[in-house]
Design an enzyme around this catalytic site. Structure first.
Site, PDB file in Angstrom:
ATOM      1  N   ASP A  95      50.201   5.770 -19.888  1.00  0.00           N
ATOM      2  CA  ASP A  95      50.278   5.884 -18.430  1.00  0.00           C
ATOM      3  C   ASP A  95      49.742   7.230 -17.943  1.00  0.00           C
ATOM      4  O   ASP A  95      49.928   8.258 -18.597  1.00  0.00           O
ATOM      5  CB  ASP A  95      51.764   5.759 -18.040  1.00  0.00           C
ATOM      6  CG  ASP A  95      52.009   5.797 -16.548  1.00  0.00           C
ATOM      7  OD1 ASP A  95      51.622   4.829 -15.863  1.00  0.00           O
ATOM      8  OD2 ASP A  95      52.591   6.791 -16.058  1.00  0.00           O
ATOM      9  N   GLU A 144      45.206   4.847 -19.245  1.00  0.00           N
ATOM     10  CA  GLU A 144      45.072   4.539 -17.818  1.00  0.00           C
ATOM     11  C   GLU A 144      44.426   5.710 -17.083  1.00  0.00           C
ATOM     12  O   GLU A 144      45.068   6.728 -16.813  1.00  0.00           O
ATOM     13  CB  GLU A 144      46.442   4.231 -17.184  1.00  0.00           C
ATOM     14  CG  GLU A 144      46.291   3.701 -15.769  1.00  0.00           C
ATOM     15  CD  GLU A 144      47.138   4.393 -14.719  1.00  0.00           C
ATOM     16  OE1 GLU A 144      47.144   3.910 -13.568  1.00  0.00           O
ATOM     17  OE2 GLU A 144      47.780   5.421 -15.012  1.00  0.00           O
TER      18      GLU A 144
END
Ligand code: AAO
Length: 512
Positions: free
Chosen positions: A212, A248
């Site tokens: 993330d 990401e």
């Protein structure tokens, strides 16, 4: 000798780009907010039998619990520590899921939130999913433990302490993303705690990670962390396998940080893919499907070997992240099926299918007032199980796009054509296109406002094939349309723009 060294370096750097899917399987599904017990069952009853390669799961670690708004889905992106109890279940349930999915050849990829802990306004107390006490005001997380000096604030140069300008790479990496307490990943101690967390999961049997907020971490820090990760568990993976890494990074261009900076570390999310594909299928900005003849690198996307692609994700299906209104989601089922099928038919990238829950969408002036709403849950906020209806769809607000016949059958299509080249392109210079994958599969789309009727060279061996969109092959018959391919590989296609699904797909295994 030089060649050997080069190959060795190449091999090492490519290792984390390999999803290690089994038995020729190719697609990943994100079972967003599902409980571990439901994922375990889904691996056995649906994903393995239908050739899905793996599941991206929601963050499994201890997270904050927020009551205002009421238990939003995004509370799981605010870690309190690395104990493995979350809204999806406890450590035993997590281990059971990983084991059962691996045993049927379906990989598990963990959403790893390692850039930060909870928001600065997270308060003081034990309102976390495992009940550990913490103090966000003092940056004190005793369960790890992390304290004041393990955070980046002294490095951040903005007045608010938050990221204020995405044009400044230092801010983006050293300041807080939407006030989330930013970990000092330059410290060996912090890197060690993060690596221990990831290694525990690797040892339990996961195949890799979706990392993330990677834009907000320095590549050098990530390189150090990834470099200390264990190889995958040899109970299920061959010796020397490195964990798959998907990073990401939202890069639509025009910012200080480019996804390129992360290519050598693992795959990267290609956000341009869904934004463009949505624009094309919506026919916005003068886009046409016929322009996708050079889809992939020809559209300025990142190199094929680096890309993780998707039509929508858990953020941009509700207006978070990037991509805007062009993104096609389950709320536009006809376009969504077509876009996901296009992605699965096309050779570019490692593909990820979104599987969502429904919420009370309420868009006012372009913004969804309910974009925070969590998964279907009981009165006490605990997540509901996923019930399976007689027709194989899901109940209780779980959308299960991955179970829609058209999408499930295209996941199979992708496996059947794996390794075959993009071939036999045809278009009408508008929104009717067709392409094949060598002699293993062929797909035809009609996204114009008029009918399609054309004879095309499919490249497939002669015979009768079942269309896997309007139906599928069952025993020795087709439940939907039949396509007759002549000995010369040519077939006649007729697709009304008013069809429920105005496209047709056939493949080697759908032949009668
Ligand atoms: C919540 C509250 C906040 C509160 C915070 C702390 O909503 O108000 O301050 O708690 O208390 C999720 C939710 C957040 C939530 C967070 C924590 O989405 O709303 O905050 O959990 O609970 C950036 C990041 C990217 C991130 C994305 C959402 O770069 O990494 O924001 N995605 C991941 C996860 C996501 C999660 C987090 C990270 C945090 O997938 O679920 O957040 O763990 C530009 C930048 C992007 C930036 C976007 C949005 O994008 O390029 O990097 O993403 O802005 O800020 C055009 C541009 C495009 C631009 C876009 C939007 O499309 O071309 O580049 O516009 O402006």
């Amino acid at each position: 000798m030089k060649l050997v060294i080069l190959l060795a370096l190449f091999g090492v750097s490519l290792a984390q780009h390999n999803p290690h899917t089994k038995q020729g399987r190719t697609a990943i599904v994100h079972l967003f907010e599902w409980r571990w017990a439901d994922i375990a069952a889904e691996c056995e009853r649906f994903l393995a039998p239908n050739g899905f390669g793996g599941v991206q799961i929601s963050p499994p670690n201890e997270h904050i619990i927020i009551n205002n708004p009421w238990k939003p889905w995004w509370q799981r992106y605010q870690p309190i520590g690395y104990n493995l109890c979350s809204r999806s279940g406890n450590e035993d349930e997590l281990r059971d899921m990983i084991t059962r999915c691996n045993n049927v050849g379906v990989n598990i990829y963990v959403d790893a939130v390692i850039n930060h802990m909870c928001g600065s306004g997270g308060g003081v107390g034990s309102h976390s999913s495992c009940g550990s006490w913490f103090n966000a005001n003092n940056k004190d997380f005793p369960t790890v433990p992390f304290s004041q000096s393990d955070f980046n604030d002294h490095k951040c140069r903005t007045g608010s302490g938050n990221i204020e300008n995405y044009g400044d790479a230092n801010q983006v990496r050293d300041c807080r993303l939407v006030s989330l307490l930013d970990l000092a990943l330059e410290k060996d101690y912090v890197r060690g705690k993060v690596a221990d967390f990831m290694n525990k999961l690797i040892d339990m049997g996961v195949a890799g990670f979706r990392v993330d907020a990677v834009k907000h971490m320095w590549p050098g820090d990530l390189s150090a962390i990834y470099g200390s990760l264990h190889n995958l568990n040899t109970k299920w993976f061959s010796g020397g396998s490195k964990p798959f890494i998907v990073q990401e990074v939202i890069d639509l261009g025009g910012e200080a940080i480019s996804s390129r900076e992360y290519f050598n570390l693992g795959r990267v999310t290609e956000f341009k893919y869904g934004a463009k594909l949505g624009t094309i299928f919506r026919k916005w900005d003068g886009e046409k499907l016929s322009y996708t003849k050079s889809w992939g690198e020809g559209w300025g996307f990142m190199p094929n070997g680096n890309a993780l692609v998707f039509v929508d994700n858990h953020d941009n299906q509700r207006g978070h992240g990037a991509g805007g209104a062009a993104i096609v989601t389950f709320w536009d089922p006809k376009l969504h099926k077509m876009a996901v099928s296009y992605m699965l038919a096309h050779p570019y990238g490692v593909t990820r299918v979104m599987s969502s829950f429904r919420w009370n969408r309420n868009i006012v002036n372009g913004k969804d007032q309910n974009d925070w709403m969590g998964p279907p849950s009981h009165g006490d906020g605990s997540t509901k199980p996923v019930p399976i209806n007689a027709d194989q769809t899901c109940g209780d607000g779980w959308v299960c796009e991955h179970r829609w016949r058209q999408i499930k059958n295209m996941v199979i299509f992708r496996n059947v054509v794996n390794g075959q080249p993009h071939s036999n392109w045809w278009d009408n210079q508008s929104n009717q296109v067709a392409f094949g994958r060598g002699n293993r599969g062929f797909i035809v789309f009609n996204n114009d406002d008029w009918s399609l009727e054309v004879t095309l060279n499919t490249g497939m061996p002669g015979g009768t094939y079942c269309d896997v969109i309007s139906g599928q092959k069952e025993g020795s018959r087709c439940t939907g349309k039949q396509i007759n391919v002549g000995g010369d590989g040519r077939a006649h296609f007729k697709i009304s723009n008013r069809d429920e699904d105005p496209y047709v797909a056939i493949h080697a295994d759908s032949k009668l």
